[in-house]
Design a protein around this motif. Structure first.
Motif, mmCIF file in Angstrom:
data_model
loop_
_atom_site.group_PDB
_atom_site.id
_atom_site.type_symbol
_atom_site.label_atom_id
_atom_site.label_comp_id
_atom_site.label_asym_id
_atom_site.label_seq_id
_atom_site.Cartn_x
_atom_site.Cartn_y
_atom_site.Cartn_z
ATOM 1 N N LEU A 1 16.346 -62.810 -54.977
ATOM 2 C CA LEU A 1 15.843 -63.441 -53.759
ATOM 3 C C LEU A 1 16.400 -62.750 -52.519
ATOM 4 C CD1 LEU A 1 16.117 -67.203 -54.793
ATOM 5 C CD2 LEU A 1 14.003 -66.024 -54.207
ATOM 6 N N TYR A 2 17.683 -62.490 -52.563
ATOM 7 C CA TYR A 2 18.355 -61.881 -51.412
ATOM 8 C C TYR A 2 17.809 -60.479 -51.116
ATOM 9 C CZ TYR A 2 22.079 -59.812 -48.592
ATOM 10 O OH TYR A 2 22.768 -59.170 -47.608
ATOM 11 N N SER A 3 17.581 -59.701 -52.172
ATOM 12 C CA SER A 3 17.135 -58.315 -51.978
ATOM 13 C C SER A 3 15.636 -58.205 -51.716
ATOM 14 C CB SER A 3 17.502 -57.476 -53.206
ATOM 15 O OG SER A 3 16.878 -57.986 -54.369
ATOM 16 N N SER A 4 14.866 -59.222 -52.088
ATOM 17 C CA SER A 4 13.405 -59.146 -51.985
ATOM 18 C C SER A 4 12.839 -59.755 -50.711
ATOM 19 C CB SER A 4 12.756 -59.836 -53.194
ATOM 20 O OG SER A 4 13.192 -59.262 -54.405
ATOM 21 N N LEU A 5 13.522 -60.747 -50.147
ATOM 22 C CA LEU A 5 12.952 -61.477 -49.016
ATOM 23 C C LEU A 5 13.344 -60.845 -47.682
ATOM 24 C CD1 LEU A 5 13.572 -65.158 -50.191
ATOM 25 C CD2 LEU A 5 11.470 -63.826 -50.372
ATOM 26 N N PRO A 6 12.456 -60.891 -46.712
ATOM 27 C CA PRO A 6 12.770 -60.346 -45.386
ATOM 28 C C PRO A 6 13.601 -61.328 -44.564
ATOM 29 C CG PRO A 6 10.550 -61.236 -45.400
ATOM 30 C CD PRO A 6 11.060 -61.375 -46.805
ATOM 31 N N GLU A 7 14.228 -60.822 -43.533
ATOM 32 C CA GLU A 7 14.985 -61.670 -42.605
ATOM 33 C C GLU A 7 14.008 -62.507 -41.774
ATOM 34 O OE1 GLU A 7 18.290 -61.951 -41.916
ATOM 35 O OE2 GLU A 7 19.017 -60.509 -43.402
ATOM 36 N N VAL A 8 14.261 -63.814 -41.708
ATOM 37 C CA VAL A 8 13.380 -64.698 -40.926
ATOM 38 C C VAL A 8 14.157 -65.600 -39.980
ATOM 39 C CG1 VAL A 8 11.519 -64.705 -42.630
ATOM 40 C CG2 VAL A 8 13.361 -66.392 -42.819
ATOM 41 N N GLY A 9 15.486 -65.661 -40.130
ATOM 42 C CA GLY A 9 16.287 -66.531 -39.273
ATOM 43 C C GLY A 9 16.084 -67.998 -39.635
ATOM 44 N N ASP A 10 16.349 -68.873 -38.683
ATOM 45 C CA ASP A 10 16.177 -70.315 -38.902
ATOM 46 C C ASP A 10 14.709 -70.693 -38.704
ATOM 47 O OD1 ASP A 10 18.844 -70.761 -39.450
ATOM 48 O OD2 ASP A 10 19.367 -71.025 -37.340
ATOM 49 N N MET A 11 14.134 -71.312 -39.722
ATOM 50 C CA MET A 11 12.729 -71.728 -39.683
ATOM 51 C C MET A 11 12.649 -73.244 -39.562
ATOM 52 S SD MET A 11 11.453 -69.308 -42.848
ATOM 53 C CE MET A 11 9.715 -69.675 -42.601
ATOM 54 N N GLU A 12 11.436 -73.736 -39.324
ATOM 55 C CA GLU A 12 11.230 -75.188 -39.278
ATOM 56 C C GLU A 12 11.566 -75.817 -40.616
ATOM 57 O OE1 GLU A 12 10.414 -77.218 -36.761
ATOM 58 O OE2 GLU A 12 10.579 -75.495 -35.419
ATOM 59 N N LEU A 13 11.252 -75.089 -41.674
ATOM 60 C CA LEU A 13 11.569 -75.509 -43.045
ATOM 61 C C LEU A 13 11.902 -74.268 -43.868
ATOM 62 C CD1 LEU A 13 8.711 -78.115 -43.641
ATOM 63 C CD2 LEU A 13 11.159 -78.655 -43.679
#
Length: 525
Positions: free
Chosen positions: A248-260
């Motif tokens: 998960l850590y290596s595959s997902l992009p940075e998005v910061g704090d989201m609504e959910l």
């Protein structure tokens, strides 16, 4: 229950609803408490709230109880009694979309990873290797990378270990010592791992992490891992979940704090993650947990006591639900105090005393506010699930599996050309060497000298051949001499008989001497 304005409704305290703020849900959390105090129900309530908000979840089901989240709940006397406490009328019972997974492929869709995806660090932990063996394993992975050989399953890894061991001298000067003892220890650990069923986990098609992050009809899919059998192999269980987190850590992009959050990860029996973990791996786990929230992933640990979690990681768990703890020993009392100290105190009660007096379904609750600060701890009652409490039947499980969108995607294992096949091909192309051939030994060594000595039968045959040669030579020499001198037949015959007799006696003496010498030599060894 989820309310877009107020957040995820989890529990009800003296001041009303206690909710998790959607923006703070990726700041991780903790559900703790002794056995039988309601942790599983709390997990189910949380998962339902995320589901209704459109957030997919992944959770390990230890006893099959969480499978009930796939069915519509029913009214019971217990729920009817608690409705006024929550200020609710008749609840709207509902199910969650569910996908069942199983590392062994028995109670859900198979989940696989290649050995290369797992990597040497996690694999070393899974095999329980020491520092030296871990170094050899890293060399094996490096050599495979250099040669472009894919390590997909356990037989690929075995082949690579055998290859590196055979070419140890070549790689020792480049990477360090590769001892046969270390290779043997790794091979034995692999054999033990295979006997635990890990051969069904390592291979292709490898699991696509994005299959965990899907929705159906606006609801987040609940990905339930059947872990009752997996729990019997604690290292395989914890290493598998660590691999999921790393992917998960290596595959997902940075998005910061989201609504959910994009995904919420529930890690039951969390103490297994940290038991027997090296300092290097523990640092990596801490780093992943600290940084993965910026990828939109929330991690919630479920365990008996907060002391099961390393302090550096515990400090990152902002949303907390603490069920009752029992304090029968000094160690238990220390655990209660530690748990109480992790909360922001409430002047209305003593936190440590409250922890020991909580009823089933009750908990001390503290969630992060909109600014990310922990709220004052509240004594509260956890909401009841809207889905079924308890396990489903095997028929219901199989129906859900067959109706899944990913049904058939991972069912059949694929064995494509990789390290094992490539190395076998190389071996077949080498010149054939007789099976009895051995490495040449240095001249002058006792072994070489021993091999030069003929055996008993060899000595006998040599003596017989020598005697026959002497006899024939004597007869021939006598005949030539007679022809030249012109002697009579009678005297020629007499002379030949004497020569043959003498030669035969000489041969007999030679054979006897050789046999006697060999027998006496063996007796004195």
């Amino acid at each position: 229950m989820y309310d877009q304005k107020h957040g995820l409704y989890i529990a009800h305290g003296s001041k009303g609803a206690l909710t998790i703020n959607g923006k703070m849900a990726n700041r991780h959390g903790l559900i703790a408490g002794a056995t039988g105090t309601g942790k599983t129900v709390t997990l189910q309530v949380m998962a339902e709230s995320f589901c209704q908000a459109g957030v997919p979840c992944f959770m390990a089901d230890m006893k099959g109880d969480l499978s009930g989240i796939s069915q519509v709940g029913k009214m019971s006397g217990f729920i009817e009694k608690r409705l006024p406490e929550f200020g609710l009328d008749t609840p709207e019972f509902q199910r969650c979309p569910v996908r069942f997974f199983d590392v062994y492929g028995e109670q859900g869709h198979p989940m696989r990873a290649t050995v290369s995806q797992m990597g040497p660090q996690l694999l070393s932990r899974l095999l329980g290797l020491n520092e030296t063996q871990d170094g050899v394993l890293n060399i094996v992975f490096r050599v495979a990378d250099e040669r472009g050989l894919l390590i997909l399953d356990l037989k690929d890894l075995r082949s690579m270990l055998d290859y590196v061991s055979t070419h140890a001298k070549e790689y020792t000067t480049k990477y360090g010592n590769v001892s046969s003892a270390s290779v043997g220890a790794i091979q034995r650990a692999l054999l033990q791992l295979e006997s635990q069923g890990a051969d069904r986990f390592f291979g292709e098609p490898s699991f696509d992490i994005f299959d965990l992050m899907q929705t159906e009809q606006g609801k987040g899919v609940m990905n339930v891992l059947a872990a009752d059998k997996l729990m019997m192999q604690p290292k395989l269980y914890s290493t598998f979940l660590l691999w999921l987190l790393s992917e998960l850590y290596s595959s997902l992009p940075e998005v910061g704090d989201m609504e959910l959050p994009k995904l919420v990860f529930f890690f039951d029996e969390a103490h297994m993650l940290f038991d027997g973990t090296s300092k290097a791996l523990l640092d990596k786990i801490e780093q992943v947990i600290r940084l993965i929230r910026s990828k939109g992933v929330g991690i919630y640990f479920i365990t008996q006591s907060p002391t099961d979690i390393p302090e550096n990681i515990l400090g990152q768990l902002g949303n907390r639900v603490q069920h009752a703890l029992r304090a029968y020993t000094p160690k238990d009392q220390k655990a209660v105090k530690t748990a109480a100290d992790t909360f922001r105190s409430n002047p209305a009660f003593k936190t440590d005393e409250a922890i020991m007096n909580l009823e089933t379904g009750e908990a001390l609750v503290s969630f992060l506010d909109e600014k990310g600060a922990p709220a004052v701890v509240e004594r509260a009652k956890v909401l009841f699930p809207l889905s079924q409490i308890g396990a489903i039947t095997e028929e219901q499980r199989q129906t859900i599996i067959r109706q899944s969108r990913i049904y058939g995607k991972y069912d059949n294992m694929v064995d494509r050309v990789s390290a094992y096949e490539m190395l076998m091909k190389e071996q077949e192309e080498l010149p054939l060497v007789p099976e009895t051939s051995e490495l040449p030994e240095k001249a002058g060594t006792p072994e070489r000298e021993e091999k030069k000595k003929p055996g008993l039968m060899g000595k006998v045959l040599k003596a017989v051949l020598t005697a026959l040669t002497s006899t024939l030579a004597a007869i021939l020499g006598t005949w030539v001499s007679d022809q030249v001198s012109g002697k009579k037949t009678k005297s020629r015959t007499s002379t030949r008989q004497k020569v043959v007799k003498n030669a035969t006696n000489a041969a007999t003496r030679t054979i006897t001497r050789e046999l006697t010498r060999d027998i006496l030599g063996n007796l004195t060894k």
